[in-house]
Scaffold this motif. Sequence first.
Motif, PDB file in Angstrom:
ATOM      1  N   THR A 242      36.403  91.778  11.545  1.00  0.00           N
ATOM      2  CA  THR A 242      35.284  90.607  10.871  1.00  0.00           C
ATOM      3  C   THR A 242      34.005  90.804  11.916  1.00  0.00           C
ATOM      4  OG1 THR A 242      37.214  89.112  10.754  1.00  0.00           O
ATOM      5  CG2 THR A 242      35.043  88.202  11.127  1.00  0.00           C
ATOM      6  N   ILE A 243      34.092  90.952  12.940  1.00  0.00           N
ATOM      7  CA  ILE A 243      32.971  91.242  13.914  1.00  0.00           C
ATOM      8  C   ILE A 243      31.886  92.446  13.344  1.00  0.00           C
ATOM      9  CG2 ILE A 243      31.995  92.039  16.073  1.00  0.00           C
ATOM     10  CD1 ILE A 243      34.135  90.592  17.499  1.00  0.00           C
ATOM     11  N   VAL A 244      32.638  93.522  12.833  1.00  0.00           N
ATOM     12  CA  VAL A 244      31.970  94.524  12.342  1.00  0.00           C
ATOM     13  C   VAL A 244      31.240  94.245  11.107  1.00  0.00           C
ATOM     14  CG1 VAL A 244      31.996  96.997  11.365  1.00  0.00           C
ATOM     15  CG2 VAL A 244      33.210  96.481  13.533  1.00  0.00           C
ATOM     16  N   VAL A 245      31.612  93.628  10.160  1.00  0.00           N
ATOM     17  CA  VAL A 245      31.247  93.148   8.882  1.00  0.00           C
ATOM     18  C   VAL A 245      30.105  92.067   9.060  1.00  0.00           C
ATOM     19  CG1 VAL A 245      31.889  91.777   6.928  1.00  0.00           C
ATOM     20  CG2 VAL A 245      33.490  93.566   7.477  1.00  0.00           C
ATOM     21  N   LEU A 246      30.515  91.107  10.061  1.00  0.00           N
ATOM     22  CA  LEU A 246      29.325  90.204  10.406  1.00  0.00           C
ATOM     23  C   LEU A 246      28.112  90.996  10.801  1.00  0.00           C
ATOM     24  CD1 LEU A 246      31.214  87.187  11.758  1.00  0.00           C
ATOM     25  CD2 LEU A 246      30.278  87.424   9.358  1.00  0.00           C
TER      26      LEU A 246
END
Length: 130
Positions: free
Chosen positions: A12-16
Amino acid sequence: MLTLIGLLIILTIVVLLILEKTSPIVAMVMVPLIGALIAGFGINDIQTFFEEGIIKVLPVATMFIFALLFFGILQDTGFFEPVIKALIKLTKGNVVTVSMGTAAIGRISHLDGAGATTFLLTVPALLPHI
């Protein structure tokens, strides 16, 4: 289950960050906080995680900030210019040879085993002339 939640937090952090939906500070604080709450940890547990994490990370973060300032000042004063000029003179500007020289500098600077040292020595010294 904790492994799955941890992997989802990282994803999630990477995608955001890749999609530029939020700032890095918000993503790296809020997503793990929400993930910890979903995993069933209470506020007191999360506070303990935070305090223990700060204690472990603070010395490295302090060193990293000092190193950025130190090598930034060295770069601004031209400290790396003789090394850069010698490398370019030795390689006659050949891109492949310069890349090999950069890799050699990276190998030497990585002898202490810290990737941060390698990054802070190699990139500031050679980036402006690549």
